[in-house]
Enzyme design. Structure first.
Site, PDB file in Angstrom:
ATOM      1  N   ASP A   1       0.875  -1.167  -0.010  1.00 46.92           N
ATOM      2  CA  ASP A   1      -0.094  -0.041   0.029  1.00 46.92           C
ATOM      3  C   ASP A   1       0.832   1.184  -0.070  1.00 46.92           C
ATOM      4  O   ASP A   1       1.878   1.089   0.663  1.00 46.92           O
ATOM      5  CB  ASP A   1      -0.868  -0.152   1.152  1.00 46.92           C
ATOM      6  CG  ASP A   1      -1.973   0.869   1.264  1.00 46.92           C
ATOM      7  OD1 ASP A   1      -2.274   1.405  -0.124  1.00 46.92           O
ATOM      8  OD2 ASP A   1      -2.690   1.367   2.131  1.00 46.92           O
TER       9      ASP A   1
ATOM     10  N   ASN B   1     -10.892  -1.886  -6.027  1.00 42.89           N
ATOM     11  CA  ASN B   1      -9.943  -0.944  -6.782  1.00 42.89           C
ATOM     12  C   ASN B   1     -10.467  -0.752  -8.313  1.00 42.89           C
ATOM     13  O   ASN B   1      -9.925   0.314  -8.864  1.00 42.89           O
ATOM     14  CB  ASN B   1      -8.433  -1.474  -6.936  1.00 42.89           C
ATOM     15  CG  ASN B   1      -7.747  -1.332  -5.720  1.00 42.89           C
ATOM     16  OD1 ASN B   1      -6.773  -2.250  -5.396  1.00 42.89           O
ATOM     17  ND2 ASN B   1      -7.964  -0.592  -4.852  1.00 42.89           N
TER      18      ASN B   1
HETATM   19  C1  IPE Z   1      -1.501   0.095  -3.589  1.00 46.13           C
HETATM   20  O1  IPE Z   1      -1.070   1.651  -3.588  1.00 46.13           O
HETATM   21  C2  IPE Z   1      -1.706  -0.299  -4.888  1.00 46.13           C
HETATM   22  C3  IPE Z   1      -3.138  -0.528  -5.252  1.00 46.13           C
HETATM   23  C4  IPE Z   1      -4.021  -0.753  -4.588  1.00 46.13           C
HETATM   24  C5  IPE Z   1      -3.342  -0.730  -6.570  1.00 46.13           C
HETATM   25  P1  IPE Z   1      -2.201   2.663  -3.363  1.00 46.13           P
HETATM   26  O2  IPE Z   1      -2.563   3.033  -4.903  1.00 46.13           O
HETATM   27  O3  IPE Z   1      -3.459   2.130  -2.603  1.00 46.13           O
HETATM   28  O4  IPE Z   1      -1.711   4.234  -3.074  1.00 46.13           O
HETATM   29  P2  IPE Z   1      -2.199   5.292  -2.002  1.00 46.13           P
HETATM   30  O5  IPE Z   1      -2.582   4.223  -0.794  1.00 46.13           O
HETATM   31  O6  IPE Z   1      -3.436   5.736  -2.354  1.00 46.13           O
HETATM   32  O7  IPE Z   1      -1.153   5.923  -1.513  1.00 46.13           O
HETATM   33 MG    MG Z   2      -4.281   2.555  -0.727  1.00 51.05          MG
END
Ligand code: IPE
Ligand code: MG
Length: 255
Positions: free
Chosen positions: A33, A82
């Site tokens: 993350d 996501n």
């Molecule tokens: C993790 O990083 C990658 C995925 C979930 C695809 P994030 O995209 O969640 O990055 P932050 O948490 O918003 O900084």
């Molecule tokens: Mg994240």
């Protein structure tokens, strides 16, 4: 950074001294993350470039696991939720996944260390070209048994449990399974991670302390470790500290 390198090497050595090779977790799972927050604190870095840096960390992480003798790694790359992110980010990520799964088939480290790669999740939610790339990656590593790298993509632990219930009830309906015979083992065998040992240690980076649907069934007795580094900035020392913390804990399994 280069000036700090000898310091980090010394620190890695310092922490490694405390680690017992015979007590390494067999299965480490990690929620990678903080890619976008990492990008935000750099100058002029797009969220997608944050994700690309995260991919580099994953390659390094795989190397550390090889060196430390960790047999199973499960990484949370993309959750079913996501998909609700801005469309350009989702599309950029899908392109990245396609390239990276294709890259696995050609990756020297993967073949040299005989790492079997498997995608876990609701793969039918993914674009066709990503699914094809997954097939290529899985097929090119299918004969390997030295290490296992599970990539959770389009994954959500509750949906996994729902799908497991569907699979099991299908077997009951067909008369292949008596409901009386349903036990933890049967559930385990019908998960996306079918038959796999539960993770001993689950790490989440970026300071967030939530499951976010990761391995809900499998995490029942896992040790949890949270660290503040954003995933692209996660270093070997952070991993070694997580392992040291794991080894310092007394695992009780409810006893
Ligand atoms: C993790 O990083 C990658 C995925 C979930 C695809 P994030 O995209 O969640 O990055 P932050 O948490 O918003 O900084
Ligand atoms: Mg994240």
């Amino acid at each position: 950074m280069s000036i700090l390198k000898p310091l980090y090497s010394a620190y890695e050595w310092y922490i490694s001294r405390d680690l017992r090779p015979e007590d390494m977790p067999k299965h480490v799972a990690i929620t990678m993350d903080g890619n976008r927050r990492y990008a935000r604190i750099q100058r002029n870095m797009s969220p997608l470039d944050g994700h690309k840096h995260g991919k580099n960390t994953l390659e390094d992480f795989l190397g550390w696991c090889v060196d430390l003798g960790i047999e199973i790694i499960t990484v949370y790359a993309f959750s079913s939720k996501n998909f609700n992110r801005p469309q350009d980010e989702v599309q950029g990520l899908m392109k990245l996944f396609k390239e990276n799964f294709e890259g696995i088939a050609k990756n020297k480290k993967i073949h040299k260390n005989e790492v079997r790669v498997k995608a876990v999740g609701q793969l039918d939610l993914l674009p066709e070209d990503v699914r094809e790339a997954i097939d290529i990656a899985e097929a090119s590593t299918a004969s390997y048994n030295n290490m296992l790298l599970n990539i959770a993509i389009g994954y959500d632990g509750r949906l996994e449990i729902v799908d497991t219930i569907k699979k099991i009830s299908g077997k009951v309906k067909e008369g292949k399974l008596d409901p009386e015979d349903i036990n933890e083992e049967v559930v385990n065998e019908n998960l996306y991670t079918a038959g796999l040992d539960d993770p001993n240690l689950i790490i989440r980076t970026s300071g967030e302390e939530r499951f976010s649907g990761f391995l809900l069934w499998q995490a029942s007795y896992s040790e949890l470790y949270f660290c503040d580094s954003y995933w692209p900035a996660f270093r070997k020392v952070d991993f070694l500290r997580a392992l040291r913390s794991y080894q310092q804990r007394e695992r009780r399994f409810g006893v």
